[in-house]
Design a protein around this motif. Structure first.
Motif, PDB file in Angstrom:
ATOM      1  N   MET A   1      70.326   3.342 114.691  1.00 39.32           N
ATOM      2  CA  MET A   1      70.603   3.993 115.965  1.00 39.32           C
ATOM      3  C   MET A   1      72.098   4.278 116.059  1.00 39.32           C
ATOM      4  O   MET A   1      72.917   3.414 115.742  1.00 39.32           O
ATOM      5  N   SER A   2      72.428   5.485 116.494  1.00 42.88           N
ATOM      6  CA  SER A   2      73.835   5.855 116.543  1.00 42.88           C
ATOM      7  C   SER A   2      74.121   6.630 117.826  1.00 42.88           C
ATOM      8  O   SER A   2      73.217   6.979 118.593  1.00 42.88           O
ATOM      9  N   ASP A   3      75.401   6.909 118.033  1.00 43.68           N
ATOM     10  CA  ASP A   3      75.813   7.713 119.184  1.00 43.68           C
ATOM     11  C   ASP A   3      76.102   9.165 118.767  1.00 43.68           C
ATOM     12  O   ASP A   3      76.807   9.877 119.447  1.00 43.68           O
ATOM     13  N   ARG A   4      75.552   9.561 117.632  1.00 42.91           N
ATOM     14  CA  ARG A   4      75.649  10.941 117.126  1.00 42.91           C
ATOM     15  C   ARG A   4      77.086  11.346 116.816  1.00 42.91           C
ATOM     16  O   ARG A   4      77.468  12.503 117.001  1.00 42.91           O
ATOM     17  N   GLN A   5      77.885  10.420 116.316  1.00 45.42           N
ATOM     18  CA  GLN A   5      79.240  10.792 115.909  1.00 45.42           C
ATOM     19  C   GLN A   5      79.179  11.786 114.756  1.00 45.42           C
ATOM     20  O   GLN A   5      78.282  11.717 113.909  1.00 45.42           O
ATOM     21  N   LYS A   6      80.150  12.673 114.720  1.00 45.04           N
ATOM     22  CA  LYS A   6      80.185  13.695 113.684  1.00 45.04           C
ATOM     23  C   LYS A   6      80.258  13.047 112.302  1.00 45.04           C
ATOM     24  O   LYS A   6      81.036  12.154 112.060  1.00 45.04           O
ATOM     25  N   GLY A   7      79.441  13.515 111.407  1.00 43.14           N
ATOM     26  CA  GLY A   7      79.441  13.014 110.043  1.00 43.14           C
ATOM     27  C   GLY A   7      78.425  11.913 109.799  1.00 43.14           C
ATOM     28  O   GLY A   7      78.006  11.706 108.657  1.00 43.14           O
ATOM     29  N   LEU A   8      78.005  11.196 110.861  1.00 43.88           N
ATOM     30  CA  LEU A   8      77.066  10.093 110.673  1.00 43.88           C
ATOM     31  C   LEU A   8      75.714  10.576 110.174  1.00 43.88           C
ATOM     32  O   LEU A   8      75.127   9.984 109.269  1.00 43.88           O
ATOM     33  N   ILE A   9      75.208  11.645 110.792  1.00 46.03           N
ATOM     34  CA  ILE A   9      73.867  12.128 110.434  1.00 46.03           C
ATOM     35  C   ILE A   9      73.814  12.563 108.976  1.00 46.03           C
ATOM     36  O   ILE A   9      72.878  12.225 108.246  1.00 46.03           O
ATOM     37  N   ASP A  10      74.826  13.290 108.530  1.00 47.08           N
ATOM     38  CA  ASP A  10      74.882  13.711 107.126  1.00 47.08           C
ATOM     39  C   ASP A  10      74.996  12.503 106.201  1.00 47.08           C
ATOM     40  O   ASP A  10      74.392  12.472 105.126  1.00 47.08           O
ATOM     41  N   ALA A  11      75.765  11.503 106.632  1.00 40.08           N
ATOM     42  CA  ALA A  11      75.926  10.292 105.824  1.00 40.08           C
ATOM     43  C   ALA A  11      74.601   9.547 105.712  1.00 40.08           C
ATOM     44  O   ALA A  11      74.247   9.047 104.641  1.00 40.08           O
TER      45      ALA A  11
ATOM     46  N   ALA B   1      65.401   6.389 106.178  1.00 39.04           N
ATOM     47  CA  ALA B   1      65.584   5.607 107.402  1.00 39.04           C
ATOM     48  C   ALA B   1      65.116   6.392 108.621  1.00 39.04           C
ATOM     49  O   ALA B   1      65.205   7.621 108.666  1.00 39.04           O
ATOM     50  N   ASP B   2      64.592   5.663 109.598  1.00 34.99           N
ATOM     51  CA  ASP B   2      64.197   6.249 110.876  1.00 34.99           C
ATOM     52  C   ASP B   2      65.437   6.297 111.762  1.00 34.99           C
ATOM     53  O   ASP B   2      66.000   5.262 112.104  1.00 34.99           O
ATOM     54  N   ILE B   3      65.875   7.485 112.119  1.00 32.76           N
ATOM     55  CA  ILE B   3      67.130   7.650 112.859  1.00 32.76           C
ATOM     56  C   ILE B   3      66.857   7.893 114.340  1.00 32.76           C
ATOM     57  O   ILE B   3      66.059   8.755 114.701  1.00 32.76           O
ATOM     58  N   ARG B   4      67.532   7.126 115.177  1.00 30.11           N
ATOM     59  CA  ARG B   4      67.440   7.316 116.620  1.00 30.11           C
ATOM     60  C   ARG B   4      68.832   7.480 117.205  1.00 30.11           C
ATOM     61  O   ARG B   4      69.814   7.021 116.640  1.00 30.11           O
ATOM     62  N   TYR B   5      68.863   8.147 118.373  1.00 31.95           N
ATOM     63  CA  TYR B   5      70.124   8.342 119.071  1.00 31.95           C
ATOM     64  C   TYR B   5      70.128   7.498 120.338  1.00 31.95           C
ATOM     65  O   TYR B   5      69.117   7.429 121.042  1.00 31.95           O
ATOM     66  N   CYS B   6      71.241   6.856 120.623  1.00 30.15           N
ATOM     67  CA  CYS B   6      71.356   6.046 121.831  1.00 30.15           C
ATOM     68  C   CYS B   6      71.259   6.945 123.064  1.00 30.15           C
ATOM     69  O   CYS B   6      72.050   7.886 123.231  1.00 30.15           O
ATOM     70  N   CYS B   7      70.290   6.658 123.910  1.00 30.52           N
ATOM     71  CA  CYS B   7      70.070   7.508 125.088  1.00 30.52           C
ATOM     72  C   CYS B   7      71.211   7.425 126.092  1.00 30.52           C
ATOM     73  O   CYS B   7      71.438   8.370 126.849  1.00 30.52           O
TER      74      CYS B   7
ATOM     75  N   SER C   1      59.343  -0.840 117.324  1.00 31.03           N
ATOM     76  CA  SER C   1      60.421  -0.987 118.293  1.00 31.03           C
ATOM     77  C   SER C   1      60.482   0.255 119.171  1.00 31.03           C
ATOM     78  O   SER C   1      60.374   1.382 118.680  1.00 31.03           O
ATOM     79  N   GLY C   2      60.616   0.019 120.459  1.00 27.49           N
ATOM     80  CA  GLY C   2      60.753   1.133 121.395  1.00 27.49           C
ATOM     81  C   GLY C   2      62.158   1.222 121.950  1.00 27.49           C
ATOM     82  O   GLY C   2      62.376   1.788 123.020  1.00 27.49           O
ATOM     83  N   MET C   3      63.134   0.673 121.233  1.00 19.98           N
ATOM     84  CA  MET C   3      64.511   0.631 121.729  1.00 19.98           C
ATOM     85  C   MET C   3      65.079   2.036 121.925  1.00 19.98           C
ATOM     86  O   MET C   3      64.912   2.912 121.080  1.00 19.98           O
ATOM     87  N   LEU C   4      65.765   2.224 123.049  1.00 19.85           N
ATOM     88  CA  LEU C   4      66.399   3.496 123.365  1.00 19.85           C
ATOM     89  C   LEU C   4      67.926   3.385 123.372  1.00 19.85           C
ATOM     90  O   LEU C   4      68.613   4.396 123.393  1.00 19.85           O
ATOM     91  N   LEU C   5      68.429   2.159 123.383  1.00 16.92           N
ATOM     92  CA  LEU C   5      69.868   1.932 123.497  1.00 16.92           C
ATOM     93  C   LEU C   5      70.368   1.108 122.316  1.00 16.92           C
ATOM     94  O   LEU C   5      69.635   0.262 121.795  1.00 16.92           O
ATOM     95  N   ASN C   6      71.595   1.327 121.920  1.00 17.68           N
ATOM     96  CA  ASN C   6      72.164   0.535 120.824  1.00 17.68           C
ATOM     97  C   ASN C   6      72.992  -0.627 121.370  1.00 17.68           C
ATOM     98  O   ASN C   6      74.116  -0.871 120.950  1.00 17.68           O
ATOM     99  N   ASN C   7      72.391  -1.355 122.318  1.00 11.06           N
ATOM    100  CA  ASN C   7      73.081  -2.484 122.933  1.00 11.06           C
ATOM    101  C   ASN C   7      73.489  -3.535 121.898  1.00 11.06           C
ATOM    102  O   ASN C   7      74.546  -4.154 122.014  1.00 11.06           O
TER     103      ASN C   7
ATOM    104  N   ASN D   1      79.962  -4.924 118.196  1.00  8.04           N
ATOM    105  CA  ASN D   1      81.238  -4.219 118.130  1.00  8.04           C
ATOM    106  C   ASN D   1      82.266  -4.885 119.043  1.00  8.04           C
ATOM    107  O   ASN D   1      83.453  -4.980 118.717  1.00  8.04           O
ATOM    108  N   ASN D   2      81.782  -5.374 120.186  1.00  2.00           N
ATOM    109  CA  ASN D   2      82.668  -6.078 121.110  1.00  2.00           C
ATOM    110  C   ASN D   2      83.154  -7.400 120.512  1.00  2.00           C
ATOM    111  O   ASN D   2      84.314  -7.790 120.685  1.00  2.00           O
ATOM    112  N   VAL D   3      82.263  -8.086 119.788  1.00  2.00           N
ATOM    113  CA  VAL D   3      82.626  -9.343 119.131  1.00  2.00           C
ATOM    114  C   VAL D   3      83.709  -9.102 118.074  1.00  2.00           C
ATOM    115  O   VAL D   3      84.617  -9.914 117.898  1.00  2.00           O
ATOM    116  N   LEU D   4      83.617  -7.955 117.393  1.00  8.89           N
ATOM    117  CA  LEU D   4      84.562  -7.647 116.310  1.00  8.89           C
ATOM    118  C   LEU D   4      85.952  -7.260 116.804  1.00  8.89           C
ATOM    119  O   LEU D   4      86.866  -7.089 115.988  1.00  8.89           O
TER     120      LEU D   4
END
Length: 204
Positions: free
Chosen positions: A1-11, A19-25, A94-100, A106-109
């Motif tokens: 699951m991603s936030d559709r940043q440029k380059g991610l989809i191609d990567a 992989a099954d790709i989803r976008y964070c709603c 999984s029915g997840m819609l958010l990349n919580n 990311n916050n921990v890092l």
């Protein structure tokens, strides 16, 4: 699951093509409301995202189209299999819609992000070890067989089921009336056309 940043989809297509790709709603909504703000848009966007049938998805998308043709076109250009539950593959339970989960990690890092790559990886390794150990210690005082989150889901299902009306069609097939909709449930195949519980990996 991603936030559709440029380059991610191609990567993703290059490195993990199966992989099954989803976008964070939440990210889709943030971008969407910047162009089309309003409570009505918000209500129908999230209902479309949570829809477990194409029928309900189309209803909410049609409402958005009535409000604004450009808003409808904006969402239609994003493939539904990446952001609406009705189009998710049932192979991924999984029915997840958010990349919580990603946002939390990311916050921990944050405190280690400035480290060189090898030190960062070592920091992550130790953090994961400590977290797993803490979880194991917590489970030592856990009483019961089913985890609380699963119990909550079961209770939610029982509450919904109490308001349903059932009509038997065949030996293992039933029509279930829920609110204003009717769904076909097959006990032998463990399927339901509502798709909700199939997606979550819970037998009907």
């Amino acid at each position: 699951m991603s936030d559709r940043q440029k380059g991610l989809i191609d990567a993703f297509k290059t490195t993990i093509p199966n992989a099954d790709i989803r976008y964070c709603c939440r990210h889709i909504w943030t971008n969407f409301k910047g162009k089309f703000p309003g409570v009505v848009y918000k209500e129908h966007f999230w209902k479309a995202a949570r829809s477990s049938t194409v029928h309900h998805f189309n209803i909410h998308m049609a409402t958005i189209k009535e409000l604004n043709e450009d808003a409808f076109k904006y969402l239609s250009e994003i493939p539904a299999q990446h952001w609406s539950r009705h189009a998710f593959t049932s192979a991924r339970k999984s029915g997840m819609l958010l990349n919580n989960c990603c946002e939390s990690f990311n916050n921990v890092l944050r405190k280690a992000r400035s480290k060189p790559i090898l030190q960062l990886m070592e920091w992550i390794r130790r953090y994961v070890i400590q977290r797993c150990c803490a979880k194991r210690e917590g489970l030592k005082i856990f009483e019961g067989v089913i985890m609380p989150s699963v119990v909550k889901m079961v209770h939610m299902g029982l509450k919904e089921a109490s308001a349903m009306r059932i009509n038997q069609a065949y030996l293992n097939e039933f029509e279930v009336d829920h609110e204003d909709d009717t769904y076909v449930v097959n006990l032998e195949n463990r399927t339901c056309v509502c798709y909700k519980w199939t997606l979550m990996g819970i037998p009907c």
